[in-house]
Design a protein around this motif. Structure first.
Motif, PDB file in Angstrom:
ATOM      1  N   ALA A  49       0.836  -1.200   0.000  1.00 48.51           N
ATOM      2  CA  ALA A  49       0.000   0.000   0.000  1.00 48.51           C
ATOM      3  C   ALA A  49       0.869   1.248   0.000  1.00 48.51           C
ATOM      4  O   ALA A  49       0.621   2.199  -0.742  1.00 48.51           O
ATOM      5  CB  ALA A  49      -0.926   0.000   1.221  1.00 48.51           C
ATOM      6  N   VAL A 102       3.690   0.951  -3.382  1.00 47.45           N
ATOM      7  CA  VAL A 102       3.120   0.973  -4.733  1.00 47.45           C
ATOM      8  C   VAL A 102       2.473   2.323  -5.052  1.00 47.45           C
ATOM      9  O   VAL A 102       2.633   2.867  -6.146  1.00 47.45           O
ATOM     10  CB  VAL A 102       2.103  -0.175  -4.910  1.00 47.45           C
ATOM     11  CG1 VAL A 102       1.330  -0.013  -6.214  1.00 47.45           C
ATOM     12  CG2 VAL A 102       2.811  -1.518  -4.877  1.00 47.45           C
ATOM     13  N   TYR A 103       1.759   2.891  -4.090  1.00 53.11           N
ATOM     14  CA  TYR A 103       0.988   4.099  -4.364  1.00 53.11           C
ATOM     15  C   TYR A 103       1.694   5.392  -3.932  1.00 53.11           C
ATOM     16  O   TYR A 103       1.226   6.480  -4.262  1.00 53.11           O
ATOM     17  CB  TYR A 103      -0.382   4.006  -3.687  1.00 53.11           C
ATOM     18  CG  TYR A 103      -1.257   2.952  -4.315  1.00 53.11           C
ATOM     19  CD1 TYR A 103      -1.928   3.196  -5.507  1.00 53.11           C
ATOM     20  CD2 TYR A 103      -1.397   1.694  -3.730  1.00 53.11           C
ATOM     21  CE1 TYR A 103      -2.726   2.230  -6.093  1.00 53.11           C
ATOM     22  CE2 TYR A 103      -2.192   0.714  -4.313  1.00 53.11           C
ATOM     23  CZ  TYR A 103      -2.847   0.988  -5.494  1.00 53.11           C
ATOM     24  OH  TYR A 103      -3.633   0.019  -6.074  1.00 53.11           O
ATOM     25  N   GLU A 104       2.792   5.259  -3.215  1.00 52.77           N
ATOM     26  CA  GLU A 104       3.508   6.464  -2.755  1.00 52.77           C
ATOM     27  C   GLU A 104       3.969   7.365  -3.904  1.00 52.77           C
ATOM     28  O   GLU A 104       3.736   8.586  -3.867  1.00 52.77           O
ATOM     29  CB  GLU A 104       4.683   6.053  -1.854  1.00 52.77           C
ATOM     30  CG  GLU A 104       5.643   7.167  -1.516  1.00 52.77           C
ATOM     31  CD  GLU A 104       6.814   7.232  -2.481  1.00 52.77           C
ATOM     32  OE1 GLU A 104       7.202   8.355  -2.848  1.00 52.77           O
ATOM     33  OE2 GLU A 104       7.324   6.171  -2.876  1.00 52.77           O
ATOM     34  N   SER A 126       2.762   7.749  -6.928  1.00 46.86           N
ATOM     35  CA  SER A 126       1.595   8.391  -7.544  1.00 46.86           C
ATOM     36  C   SER A 126       1.042   9.498  -6.655  1.00 46.86           C
ATOM     37  O   SER A 126       0.654  10.571  -7.140  1.00 46.86           O
ATOM     38  CB  SER A 126       0.496   7.353  -7.818  1.00 46.86           C
ATOM     39  OG  SER A 126       0.943   6.373  -8.732  1.00 46.86           O
ATOM     40  N   ALA A 127       1.010   9.233  -5.346  1.00 43.90           N
ATOM     41  CA  ALA A 127       0.495  10.244  -4.413  1.00 43.90           C
ATOM     42  C   ALA A 127       1.377  11.488  -4.424  1.00 43.90           C
ATOM     43  O   ALA A 127       0.876  12.624  -4.441  1.00 43.90           O
ATOM     44  CB  ALA A 127       0.418   9.659  -3.007  1.00 43.90           C
ATOM     45  N   PHE A 159      -1.755   9.280   4.157  1.00 42.88           N
ATOM     46  CA  PHE A 159      -2.741   9.157   3.080  1.00 42.88           C
ATOM     47  C   PHE A 159      -4.117   9.681   3.472  1.00 42.88           C
ATOM     48  O   PHE A 159      -4.885  10.109   2.610  1.00 42.88           O
ATOM     49  CB  PHE A 159      -2.843   7.695   2.635  1.00 42.88           C
ATOM     50  CG  PHE A 159      -1.680   7.236   1.804  1.00 42.88           C
ATOM     51  CD1 PHE A 159      -1.664   7.418   0.434  1.00 42.88           C
ATOM     52  CD2 PHE A 159      -0.587   6.624   2.402  1.00 42.88           C
ATOM     53  CE1 PHE A 159      -0.587   7.000  -0.337  1.00 42.88           C
ATOM     54  CE2 PHE A 159       0.488   6.192   1.647  1.00 42.88           C
ATOM     55  CZ  PHE A 159       0.496   6.384   0.267  1.00 42.88           C
ATOM     56  N   ASN A 194      -4.086  -5.930  -2.921  1.00 43.96           N
ATOM     57  CA  ASN A 194      -3.530  -4.861  -3.740  1.00 43.96           C
ATOM     58  C   ASN A 194      -4.439  -4.548  -4.929  1.00 43.96           C
ATOM     59  O   ASN A 194      -4.662  -3.384  -5.260  1.00 43.96           O
ATOM     60  CB  ASN A 194      -2.131  -5.254  -4.225  1.00 43.96           C
ATOM     61  CG  ASN A 194      -1.402  -4.097  -4.874  1.00 43.96           C
ATOM     62  OD1 ASN A 194      -1.150  -3.080  -4.249  1.00 43.96           O
ATOM     63  ND2 ASN A 194      -1.069  -4.245  -6.144  1.00 43.96           N
ATOM     64  N   GLY A 204      -6.666  -1.167  -5.873  1.00 40.46           N
ATOM     65  CA  GLY A 204      -6.694  -0.513  -7.173  1.00 40.46           C
ATOM     66  C   GLY A 204      -8.118  -0.263  -7.647  1.00 40.46           C
ATOM     67  O   GLY A 204      -8.439   0.816  -8.168  1.00 40.46           O
ATOM     68  N   VAL A 251      -9.613   2.600  -5.575  1.00 45.53           N
ATOM     69  CA  VAL A 251      -9.112   3.904  -6.022  1.00 45.53           C
ATOM     70  C   VAL A 251      -9.854   4.339  -7.277  1.00 45.53           C
ATOM     71  O   VAL A 251     -10.245   5.507  -7.423  1.00 45.53           O
ATOM     72  CB  VAL A 251      -7.585   3.833  -6.281  1.00 45.53           C
ATOM     73  CG1 VAL A 251      -7.099   5.096  -6.985  1.00 45.53           C
ATOM     74  CG2 VAL A 251      -6.834   3.630  -4.968  1.00 45.53           C
ATOM     75  N   LEU A 299      -7.060   8.661  -4.255  1.00 43.18           N
ATOM     76  CA  LEU A 299      -6.002   7.728  -3.838  1.00 43.18           C
ATOM     77  C   LEU A 299      -5.920   7.604  -2.323  1.00 43.18           C
ATOM     78  O   LEU A 299      -5.647   6.526  -1.783  1.00 43.18           O
ATOM     79  CB  LEU A 299      -4.661   8.234  -4.380  1.00 43.18           C
ATOM     80  CG  LEU A 299      -3.449   7.314  -4.296  1.00 43.18           C
ATOM     81  CD1 LEU A 299      -3.670   6.079  -5.143  1.00 43.18           C
ATOM     82  CD2 LEU A 299      -2.215   8.068  -4.774  1.00 43.18           C
ATOM     83  N   ILE A 330      -6.159   3.858   0.602  1.00 47.69           N
ATOM     84  CA  ILE A 330      -4.883   3.452   1.192  1.00 47.69           C
ATOM     85  C   ILE A 330      -4.896   3.706   2.698  1.00 47.69           C
ATOM     86  O   ILE A 330      -4.406   2.885   3.481  1.00 47.69           O
ATOM     87  CB  ILE A 330      -3.708   4.214   0.538  1.00 47.69           C
ATOM     88  CG1 ILE A 330      -3.794   4.120  -0.990  1.00 47.69           C
ATOM     89  CG2 ILE A 330      -2.379   3.663   1.037  1.00 47.69           C
ATOM     90  CD1 ILE A 330      -3.859   2.720  -1.522  1.00 47.69           C
TER      91      ILE A 330
END
Length: 432
Positions: free
Chosen positions: A253, A256-258, A260-261, A326, A388, A392, A395, A401, A405
């Protein structure tokens, strides 16, 4: 007074490491580093690789097709990663160093072969098999260090070992800025074949741990997978599976998304696309530095307050930092700086993985130790992969986002209620 001083000096004195133990550790650490590098290489070269290969496979290289194909390839990679439990029984039967070398050899060769892919199907097969090799490296490296290092050193060895994976992130980023920029995605995959050298060195220079040799000499052949799921080990096996699953969900979490954030926050702050990407790279580096520090801080804490309490501290820290980064900082009008600051904290408590390298070997006897380690990590990867993909979808559905998360913090809260069911092994020697 002199007697007290002598005792303190003796307590501080550590058992010297033999040359084979040092070489074995660096082989395991290098394999874990190159494992992290290989995983991150895929993330870095995914878009250019699929942009070239999709038209050769009969598909247009549209952003949606690239995204879909990337998700499918990532799913296959994770399935391979989960199937890596096959290495555990092999290591319990044939030895730690031989099978550790085989895992490194497998992921190195098939990462290198990815550079030769002429269509997306070939790349998918190579990534799947590379995943099988990569997934086995952690279990076997952790088992080897626990068994090969002296009792008074193996706890810190677990912390040192875990730093390798995150050092691999830096190595992959450095290669991307040099090799990748000038020679493209195929050259990046070719660099992933370098670990073959490490595998050969492990086979030639590193001896099997004495603990495994002694156990092998007197062990009646058993079915280790059946044994760890039998009455003697069933409870601790499933508790370890649940705790590792929670840790893996949090890792993916955050990691993978850090990026993009950070890119979204940087864009919102008025940065250009290039500056946003560079800011995301710096934030990823800060997250990795925090994790390395967390890995090194964990073993002394586990020795002072115990394994269960240490994991509770790290899980609570993960819950707070995920919710704060997040769920709060991400939605601030000027949230970029607070978000990145919380990423360091998130990274620190993400070092909870070092505890499993220390704690899992202490819960199982030598004859089934590698099987148990590999099974528990593979179980967590399968479940974590499913979560995961659910994230997705959430989101996409919620069109944001942060909230999906941030909700993973609840998983760590639930983990606090599972920890009491695990065995406390502080002060105990590695079971033979």
């Amino acid at each position: 007074m002199n007697t007290l001083t002598d005792r303190r000096a003796a307590a501080r004195q550590r058992t010297p490491l033999k040359r084979s133990q040092i070489a074995g550790f660096w082989g395991a650490w290098a394999g874990w580093t190159l494992d992290g590098m290989d995983s991150f290489i895929y993330a870095l070269v995914l878009t250019p690789a699929l942009t070239e290969l999709l038209p050769r496979s009969g598909f247009a290289a549209t952003p949606s097709n690239v995204g879909l194909a990337g998700s499918i390839l990532f799913a296959l990679f994770l399935v391979g990663w989960g199937l890596s439990f096959i290495w555990g029984p092999l290591a319990d039967r044939f030895g730690r160093t031989k099978v550790l070398a085989a895992t490194i050899f497998t992921f190195a060769i098939f990462t290198g072969l990815s550079a030769t892919a002429s269509n997306v199907w070939q790349l998918a097969i190579y990534r799947f098999i590379a995943g099988v090799g990569i997934g086995g490296e952690w279990a076997l490296a952790g088992t080897y260090v626990a068994e090969a290092w002296p009792e008074d050193r193996r706890k810190m060895g677990a912390g040192y070992l875990q730093t390798g994976y995150y050092a691999g992130f830096f190595l992959a980023a450095a290669l991307n800025y040099t090799v990748g920029v000038h020679f493209g995605w195929r050259a990046m995959f070719l660099t992933g074949a370098v670990p073959v050298v490490v595998a050969i060195l492990i086979l030639l220079r590193v001896k099997e741990p004495e603990k495994w040799q002694k156990a092998e000499a007197k062990t009646v052949r058993v079915q280790p997978l059946r044994e760890i799921l039998g009455p003697a080990y069933r409870r601790r096996t499933w508790v370890a599976c649940i705790l590792l699953t929670i840790a893996i969900i949090g890792l993916w979490a955050g990691a993978v998304y850090e990026p993009s954030a950070v890119i979204q926050l940087a864009t919102r702050a008025g940065m250009s696309k290039g500056d946003s990407i560079r800011t995301a790279s710096l934030a990823t580096g800060l997250l990795s530095i925090g994790t390395i520090i967390g890995c090194l801080a964990l073993p002394p804490l586990a020795e002072r307050i115990g394994r269960k309490m240490t994991l509770a501290v790290y899980f609570a820290g993960m819950a707070v930092s995920i919710a704060a980064s997040f769920g709060w900082a991400f939605y601030l009008p000027n949230g970029l700086a607070p978000f990145i600051a919380w990423l360091f904290v998130l990274g620190f408590f993400g070092g909870n993985f070092a505890l499993f390298s220390l704690w899992l070997p202490e819960q199982f006897e030598t004859r089934v130790r590698a099987t148990a380690f590999a099974f528990c990590t593979s179980f967590g990867r399968f479940v974590g992969a499913g979560v995961n993909f659910l994230l997705g979808a959430a989101v996409l559905h919620m069109q944001t986002l942060g909230v999906p998360i941030a909700l993973t913090a609840l998983v760590f809260v639930a983990g606090l209620f599972v920890i009491p069911f695990a065995p406390e092994t502080r002060g105990e020697v590695l079971p033979q």
